[in-house]
Write a protein that holds these residues in place. Structure first.
Motif, short mmCIF file in Angstrom:
data_model
loop_
_atom_site.label_atom_id
_atom_site.label_comp_id
_atom_site.label_asym_id
_atom_site.label_seq_id
_atom_site.Cartn_x
_atom_site.Cartn_y
_atom_site.Cartn_z
N UNK A 13 19.57 -10.17 44.63
CA UNK A 13 19.67 -11.59 44.27
C UNK A 13 18.67 -11.92 43.15
N UNK A 14 17.48 -11.37 43.23
CA UNK A 14 16.48 -11.59 42.19
C UNK A 14 16.94 -10.95 40.88
N UNK A 15 17.51 -9.76 40.97
CA UNK A 15 18.03 -9.11 39.76
C UNK A 15 19.10 -9.98 39.10
N UNK A 16 19.97 -10.56 39.91
CA UNK A 16 21.02 -11.42 39.36
C UNK A 16 20.40 -12.63 38.65
N UNK A 17 19.35 -13.19 39.24
CA UNK A 17 18.67 -14.31 38.59
C UNK A 17 17.99 -13.92 37.30
N UNK A 18 17.36 -12.76 37.29
CA UNK A 18 16.69 -12.29 36.08
C UNK A 18 17.69 -11.95 34.97
N UNK A 19 18.89 -11.51 35.36
CA UNK A 19 19.89 -11.12 34.37
C UNK A 19 20.73 -12.30 33.90
N UNK A 20 20.69 -13.40 34.64
CA UNK A 20 21.58 -14.53 34.36
C UNK A 20 21.31 -15.23 33.04
N UNK A 21 22.39 -15.65 32.42
CA UNK A 21 22.30 -16.45 31.20
C UNK A 21 21.74 -17.82 31.57
N UNK A 22 20.79 -18.29 30.81
CA UNK A 22 20.24 -19.61 31.03
C UNK A 22 19.39 -19.71 32.29
N UNK A 23 19.06 -18.58 32.88
CA UNK A 23 18.24 -18.60 34.09
C UNK A 23 16.83 -19.02 33.75
N UNK B 87 9.76 -18.36 45.67
CA UNK B 87 9.37 -16.96 45.45
C UNK B 87 8.24 -16.57 46.39
N UNK B 88 7.28 -17.45 46.57
CA UNK B 88 6.18 -17.18 47.51
C UNK B 88 6.73 -17.04 48.92
N UNK B 89 7.65 -17.91 49.29
CA UNK B 89 8.26 -17.83 50.62
C UNK B 89 9.01 -16.51 50.81
N UNK B 90 9.76 -16.10 49.78
CA UNK B 90 10.45 -14.81 49.85
C UNK B 90 9.47 -13.66 49.99
N UNK B 91 8.37 -13.73 49.26
CA UNK B 91 7.37 -12.67 49.34
C UNK B 91 6.80 -12.57 50.75
N UNK B 92 6.56 -13.70 51.39
CA UNK B 92 6.07 -13.70 52.77
C UNK B 92 7.11 -13.09 53.71
N UNK B 93 8.37 -13.45 53.50
CA UNK B 93 9.44 -12.89 54.32
C UNK B 93 9.54 -11.37 54.10
N UNK B 94 9.47 -10.93 52.84
CA UNK B 94 9.52 -9.49 52.54
C UNK B 94 8.39 -8.77 53.26
N UNK B 95 7.22 -9.36 53.26
CA UNK B 95 6.08 -8.74 53.94
C UNK B 95 6.37 -8.57 55.44
#
Length: 128
Positions: free
Chosen positions: A107-117, A77-85
């Motif tokens: 992709x993050x939304x899919x992870x947050x919505x996923x069962x058992x995530x 997540x930290x790596x993604x945040x750096x990339x987003x920046x």
């Protein structure tokens, strides 16, 4: 019941994961609309800044030692945040498009919505 009262009740009943999903969803919807309407100028800059700020908050939550997420996920997540920046800066300069930002958010939304995530950063903090 007034709309404001409904919104306030929703805030009190939402889980941290639901709040994060809703935030990412709203920002992603706005990015899609910006892409589809070829939004430019200050309005686009404000939207990009909002997306960047969200990712900075996610990164900060993952840097917290009290965060209960697995270390590898936090690092991702930290790596993604750096990339987003970095990518956001390139979009602001007109060198890139918003499409990859939309893809990452979805992709993050899919992870947050996923069962058992894995739990959201907020949920992991409170579980620790």
């Amino acid at each position: 019941m007034s709309l404001d009262a409904y919104r306030q009740a929703r805030v009190f009943s939402e889980t941290p994961r639901a709040v994060e999903y809703r935030l990412v969803s709203e920002i992603t919807r706005d990015l899609v609309q910006a892409r589809d309407t070829a939004l430019r100028g200050g309005a686009l800059m404000a939207l990009l800044a909002r997306n960047r700020e969200m990712w900075l908050v996610f990164s900060a939550a993952c840097e917290d030692d009290a965060n209960g997420l697995p270390v590898a996920l936090r690092a991702g997540i930290i790596s993604l945040a750096l990339w987003v920046d970095r990518h956001t800066s390139a979009v602001m300069r007109g060198h890139e498009t918003v499409e990859p930002l939309i893809d990452v958010n979805r992709a993050v939304m899919a992870g947050l919505a996923g069962e058992g995530a894995a739990p959201s950063p907020s949920e992991a903090r409170t579980a620790a």
